[in-house]
Scaffold this motif. Structure first.
Motif, PDB file in Angstrom:
ATOM      1  N   ASP A 110       0.806  -1.212   0.000  1.00 31.24           N
ATOM      2  CA  ASP A 110       0.000   0.000   0.000  1.00 31.24           C
ATOM      3  C   ASP A 110       0.845   1.271   0.000  1.00 31.24           C
ATOM      4  N   LYS A 111       2.168   1.122   0.125  1.00 29.90           N
ATOM      5  CA  LYS A 111       3.037   2.297   0.071  1.00 29.90           C
ATOM      6  C   LYS A 111       3.688   2.465  -1.306  1.00 29.90           C
ATOM      7  N   ALA A 112       3.430   1.506  -2.180  1.00 26.54           N
ATOM      8  CA  ALA A 112       4.035   1.576  -3.507  1.00 26.54           C
ATOM      9  C   ALA A 112       3.449   2.741  -4.294  1.00 26.54           C
ATOM     10  N   ASP A 113       4.248   3.293  -5.224  1.00 24.88           N
ATOM     11  CA  ASP A 113       3.704   4.379  -6.028  1.00 24.88           C
ATOM     12  C   ASP A 113       2.855   3.803  -7.164  1.00 24.88           C
ATOM     13  N   SER A 114       2.158   4.687  -7.851  1.00 22.70           N
ATOM     14  CA  SER A 114       1.190   4.247  -8.857  1.00 22.70           C
ATOM     15  C   SER A 114       1.847   3.512 -10.008  1.00 22.70           C
ATOM     16  N   ALA A 115       3.037   3.933 -10.376  1.00 19.21           N
ATOM     17  CA  ALA A 115       3.716   3.276 -11.489  1.00 19.21           C
ATOM     18  C   ALA A 115       4.017   1.818 -11.154  1.00 19.21           C
ATOM     19  N   GLU A 116       4.432   1.553  -9.897  1.00 25.74           N
ATOM     20  CA  GLU A 116       4.707   0.174  -9.483  1.00 25.74           C
ATOM     21  C   GLU A 116       3.441  -0.678  -9.528  1.00 25.74           C
ATOM     22  N   TRP A 117       2.341  -0.095  -9.065  1.00 23.46           N
ATOM     23  CA  TRP A 117       1.065  -0.813  -9.115  1.00 23.46           C
ATOM     24  C   TRP A 117       0.720  -1.168 -10.558  1.00 23.46           C
ATOM     25  N   ALA A 118       0.786  -0.167 -11.413  1.00 21.16           N
ATOM     26  CA  ALA A 118       0.405  -0.386 -12.811  1.00 21.16           C
ATOM     27  C   ALA A 118       1.294  -1.434 -13.467  1.00 21.16           C
ATOM     28  N   GLU A 119       2.600  -1.360 -13.169  1.00 25.73           N
ATOM     29  CA  GLU A 119       3.533  -2.314 -13.764  1.00 25.73           C
ATOM     30  C   GLU A 119       3.275  -3.726 -13.237  1.00 25.73           C
ATOM     31  N   ALA A 120       3.066  -3.853 -11.918  1.00 25.20           N
ATOM     32  CA  ALA A 120       2.852  -5.171 -11.325  1.00 25.20           C
ATOM     33  C   ALA A 120       1.580  -5.818 -11.847  1.00 25.20           C
ATOM     34  N   LEU A 121       0.569  -5.013 -12.098  1.00 28.37           N
ATOM     35  CA  LEU A 121      -0.705  -5.546 -12.566  1.00 28.37           C
ATOM     36  C   LEU A 121      -0.823  -5.521 -14.087  1.00 28.37           C
ATOM     37  N   ASN A 122       0.252  -5.104 -14.757  1.00 24.18           N
ATOM     38  CA  ASN A 122       0.279  -5.115 -16.220  1.00 24.18           C
ATOM     39  C   ASN A 122      -0.845  -4.260 -16.807  1.00 24.18           C
ATOM     40  N   ILE A 123      -1.018  -3.076 -16.229  1.00 22.61           N
ATOM     41  CA  ILE A 123      -2.071  -2.175 -16.679  1.00 22.61           C
ATOM     42  C   ILE A 123      -1.437  -1.009 -17.431  1.00 22.61           C
ATOM     43  N   LYS A 124      -1.992  -0.679 -18.569  1.00 21.13           N
ATOM     44  CA  LYS A 124      -1.491   0.457 -19.331  1.00 21.13           C
ATOM     45  C   LYS A 124      -1.827   1.750 -18.597  1.00 21.13           C
ATOM     46  N   THR A 125      -0.852   2.618 -18.492  1.00 22.76           N
ATOM     47  CA  THR A 125      -1.049   3.822 -17.689  1.00 22.76           C
ATOM     48  C   THR A 125      -1.945   4.848 -18.364  1.00 22.76           C
ATOM     49  N   ASP A 126      -2.326   4.628 -19.624  1.00 24.14           N
ATOM     50  CA  ASP A 126      -3.234   5.583 -20.251  1.00 24.14           C
ATOM     51  C   ASP A 126      -4.700   5.190 -20.063  1.00 24.14           C
ATOM     52  N   ASN A 127      -4.948   4.068 -19.361  1.00 19.50           N
ATOM     53  CA  ASN A 127      -6.333   3.719 -19.043  1.00 19.50           C
ATOM     54  C   ASN A 127      -6.924   4.738 -18.076  1.00 19.50           C
ATOM     55  N   LEU A 128      -8.205   4.994 -18.231  1.00 14.90           N
ATOM     56  CA  LEU A 128      -8.895   5.848 -17.276  1.00 14.90           C
ATOM     57  C   LEU A 128      -9.370   5.000 -16.097  1.00 14.90           C
ATOM     58  N   LEU A 129      -9.419   5.609 -14.929  1.00 16.80           N
ATOM     59  CA  LEU A 129      -9.739   4.885 -13.702  1.00 16.80           C
ATOM     60  C   LEU A 129     -11.122   5.279 -13.207  1.00 16.80           C
ATOM     61  N   ALA A 130     -11.980   4.288 -12.984  1.00 15.83           N
ATOM     62  CA  ALA A 130     -13.301   4.572 -12.422  1.00 15.83           C
ATOM     63  C   ALA A 130     -13.279   4.438 -10.908  1.00 15.83           C
ATOM     64  N   ALA A 131     -12.692   3.354 -10.409  1.00 16.11           N
ATOM     65  CA  ALA A 131     -12.699   3.138  -8.960  1.00 16.11           C
ATOM     66  C   ALA A 131     -11.726   2.032  -8.589  1.00 16.11           C
ATOM     67  N   VAL A 132     -11.350   2.042  -7.321  1.00 13.24           N
ATOM     68  CA  VAL A 132     -10.620   0.934  -6.724  1.00 13.24           C
ATOM     69  C   VAL A 132     -11.482   0.398  -5.589  1.00 13.24           C
ATOM     70  N   GLY A 133     -11.702  -0.906  -5.589  1.00 14.04           N
ATOM     71  CA  GLY A 133     -12.502  -1.528  -4.537  1.00 14.04           C
ATOM     72  C   GLY A 133     -11.664  -2.492  -3.727  1.00 14.04           C
ATOM     73  N   VAL A 134     -11.912  -2.535  -2.432  1.00 12.64           N
ATOM     74  CA  VAL A 134     -11.220  -3.467  -1.542  1.00 12.64           C
ATOM     75  C   VAL A 134     -12.276  -4.308  -0.833  1.00 12.64           C
ATOM     76  N   ILE A 135     -12.128  -5.621  -0.912  1.00 14.44           N
ATOM     77  CA  ILE A 135     -13.049  -6.544  -0.246  1.00 14.44           C
ATOM     78  C   ILE A 135     -12.327  -7.159   0.943  1.00 14.44           C
ATOM     79  N   ASP A 136     -12.982  -7.163   2.077  1.00 11.11           N
ATOM     80  CA  ASP A 136     -12.352  -7.677   3.290  1.00 11.11           C
ATOM     81  C   ASP A 136     -13.326  -8.586   4.024  1.00 11.11           C
ATOM     82  N   TYR A 137     -12.848  -9.746   4.488  1.00  6.38           N
ATOM     83  CA  TYR A 137     -13.666 -10.536   5.395  1.00  6.38           C
ATOM     84  C   TYR A 137     -13.283 -10.163   6.822  1.00  6.38           C
ATOM     85  N   HIS A 138     -13.894 -10.801   7.792  1.00  8.77           N
ATOM     86  CA  HIS A 138     -13.860 -10.240   9.133  1.00  8.77           C
ATOM     87  C   HIS A 138     -12.848 -10.910  10.043  1.00  8.77           C
ATOM     88  N   ASP A 139     -12.396 -10.146  11.029  1.00 13.29           N
ATOM     89  CA  ASP A 139     -11.402 -10.643  11.981  1.00 13.29           C
ATOM     90  C   ASP A 139     -11.856 -11.928  12.658  1.00 13.29           C
TER      91      ASP A 139
END
Length: 383
Positions: free
Chosen positions: A14-43
């Motif tokens: 979660d401290k990585a910069d956006s370029a690292e995220w995009a590279e790790a997930l193989n996402i082209k940086t010219d894509n437009l972003l609608a949202a980021v969702g996080v799903i979590d189950y419970h403790d």
């Protein structure tokens, strides 16, 4: 439309910069972003399951995500980051923001429903959106995590957008006064419990900053701990308490209230047990001295001058088992002693320890000991 990609790189956190995220997930940086969702189950799920269970759960949830996303949706990528599931939604259609949100919510509702039906568990969704370039993904992820934390107020079975997370900036005097008044009362009283419930209702409605909420919560808990210390009942009420994990498994204000209820109830029970310890000890002696006699609840309760219902409840709280089970166990223990130390026949021993039916005695003995009385005597004598 880009096909959904499942990827996880441990170097991307979660401290990585956006370029690292995009590279790790193989996402082209010219894509437009609608949202980021996080799903979590419970403790609570983590507390009661093994590491193998968690790994299996990861596979099953990712499979459900895959089935509900892909080419037919605007999902760019999905990955697991530690124990959370991250979905990145593109906005290639350049839809109006509200329309894009509705589409994303529909996808997540399908995922949520399938997780509930297949895995019998609930999950929380934290979301951050509003348009922008894919290079904003790291910031959106941080905001989605913040939205996830807002389940403290909205509950664990929720879909929470970051934009919904509003807070009260000050603690109102009404809440301060209520806590001060509650602190001065005997916390085990029914009136204090009703007032405590009102306090938590206010906490849930006001939606204070987390730091303010936690300070008030610790003050409330401190009163319970002091009461336990003053009554010398810390170990009975809290066990081997670890202050760093005291609220482990509590994720919402309702969870915190239930935690308080549970521990205050333990204080009540502990106080009642302490108050009547001499009566319980008298009842135990009476049972021990009269094993060969009919030992009914009425007879024992009368001996210590309690009503049947009250004594039955008090006995179970004090001894951890009900009266009938306790008497049966003590009788069988005495029978085991007699089988080894006397030449009495089995039916004589059964009568000696209070059983009218040898058949019932034999069955109960085998249930509790694992062998019949005769087998027990032979095994012990042989050994």
């Amino acid at each position: 439309m880009k096909k959904i990609l499942f990827a996880h790189d441990e170097s991307v956190d979660d401290k990585a910069d956006s370029a690292e995220w995009a590279e790790a997930l193989n996402i082209k940086t010219d894509n437009l972003l609608a949202a980021v969702g996080v799903i979590d189950y419970h403790d609570k799920f983590l507390l009661h399951n093994t590491e193998e269970d968690i790994l299996q759960l990861n596979e099953e949830i990712m499979s459900i995500i895959s089935e509900n996303t892909g080419d037919r949706t605007n999902t760019l990528a999905a990955c697991i980051d530690e124990d959370k599931y991250v979905l990145i939604f593109s906005d290639v259609s350049r839809e109006e923001n509200s329309a894009a949100k509705r589409k994303i919510e529909k996808i997540l509702s399908s995922i949520k429903k399938e997780i509930e039906e297949k895995l019998q568990m609930t999950v929380t969704f934290g979301l951050s959106g509003g348009g922008g370039n894919i290079t904003n993904v790291a910031a959106y992820y941080e905001n989605a995590l913040s939205a996830l934390r807002y389940k403290l107020y909205m509950g664990t079975n929720s879909l929470i957008w970051y934009e919904q997370c509003t807070f009260s900036e000050e603690i109102p005097s009404e809440l301060k006064d209520a806590i001060n008044e509650w602190s001065r009362k005997p916390i085990r009283s029914e009136e204090a419990m009703r007032q405590l419930e009102d306090i938590f209702q206010m906490l849930g409605t006001l939606r204070l900053r987390y730091s303010q909420y936690n300070l008030l919560l610790l003050r409330l808990v401190g009163n319970v701990i002091r009461d336990a210390e003053d009554s010398a009942m810390m170990s009975k009420v809290f066990g081997d308490i670890d202050t760093s994990t005291v609220f482990c498994g509590c994720e919402t204000w309702r969870d915190h209230f239930q935690w308080m209820q549970k521990h205050i109830s333990r204080l009540k029970e502990g106080g009642r047990e302490e108050k009547h310890r001499s009566e319980i000890e008298a009842a135990l002696r009476y049972i021990e001295d009269n094993l060969g006699e009919p030992l009914t609840l009425s007879r024992i309760a009368d001996h210590v001058n309690f009503s049947k219902n009250y004594f039955s409840q008090l006995f179970k709280q004090s001894m951890g088992e009900n009266l009938v089970d306790y008497i049966a166990r003590i009788r069988i223990n005495r029978a085991k002693e007699l089988l080894l130390s006397s030449d009495y026949k089995v039916y004589e021993i059964a009568a000696e320890v209070g059983f009218e039916s040898q058949h019932y005695f034999n069955r109960l003995f085998k249930t509790l000991v694992g062998v019949t009385p005769t087998e027990y005597r032979n095994i012990k004598c042989f050994s």
